[in-house]
Scaffold this motif. Sequence first.
Motif: not given
Length: 306
Positions: A112-131
Motif C-alpha cells: 500500500g505504501i509503495v503503491a501510494g508513493v509511486l502514484a504520488g510522485i507520478r501524479k496525473g500519469r498512467f501509474l497514478d490512474y492505475l493505482v
Amino acid sequence: MPAYIARRLLQMVPVIIGSTFLIFVMVFALGDPVGGRCGQRPCPPAYVAKFRADNYLDRPILVQYGHYVGRLLHGDLGTSFSGASVAQDLLTRFPTTIKLALIAVLLEAVVGIVAGVLAGIRKGRFLDYLVTLSSLVVISIPVFVIGGLAQLVFGLRLGLFPVTATQGTIGQLILPGIVLGALSLAYVARLMRATLVENLGSDYVRTAKAKGLTPTRTVGVHTLRNSLIPVITFIGTDVGALMGGAVVTERIFNINGIGGYLYRGITLKDGTIVVGTVTCLVLVYLLVNLLVDVLYGVLDPRISND
C-alpha cells in the motif's frame, strides 16, 4: 521518550476499564446470560439459581463487574458452555489469528505504501490512474466476494494456494491474509498518495529543491517521513479491525482462529466467549495503538515532547 510512554500507559487505564465495563453490561446485564446453556429447552430453576450465584449475577452490576475484573486480572475469562476455559481456547487460537493479521498488515503496509508513493510522485500519469482505479475497485467489492473469487481463481483454477486453512500454517494463511488485507491496502495506497501529493506542494519541499537536493532525497528523507504519520495512524487502528474483521475471512477459509471462535460464541449465545474474546481484542487494539504512539515520537520527536 520514557515519560511519553508512561503517559500513554496511564491513559490506557480508563479506556480499558470503560470498554470492558460496556462489553460486560451489554452482554450480561442487558441479555439473558443463562439463555442457550440448556439448548432449546429452558434450564431448570435450580441450575439457573446456582449459575447466577456462582457468577455473582444476583448481585448489583458494579459487584458483578468487580468480580469479573478480579478474575480477569488472574487470567480467568470464565468457562464456555462446553465446560472449556475461554482463556485456554483463546491461547490456542490467537497464534493463528495473529499470523493472519500480520500477513494482512505487512501486505497493506508494504504494498500500500509503495503503491501510494509511486502514484504520488507520478501524479496525473498512467501509474497514478492505475493505482487510483484499482484501489477504488477493491474498496467497492465486499470481502466475502473477494474471498470467494480468490478461492476460485487462485485456489481451484490455478492451484497456487489451498482453498482452506484448517491447520493455520503460513502457507495456508497467505491467501486469506491477502483477502483480509486487500481492502485496507486500497485505503493505505489512497491515503499515502493524498498525503504525499499534499506535502510535495509544501514550502519546505520547494526550499529543499531550491537548495539543489535530488528528488530521491527530497521525497525519501523529507516528504515521506511527514506523509507516513497519518498512514501509520490508519494502520495502527486497522490492526484491531483486522482481528475483529477476520470473522468473515476465517469463515470463508475455515480457519480455526479468534474470528471463528467469536462467531461460535455469538451463534451459541455464549456470553462468556463473547465477553472474553472482545476483551482480548480490545487489549490488543490498545497495545497496538501504544506502539503507534511510540512510532509517532520516532517520526516526529516534537510529538513526544508535547
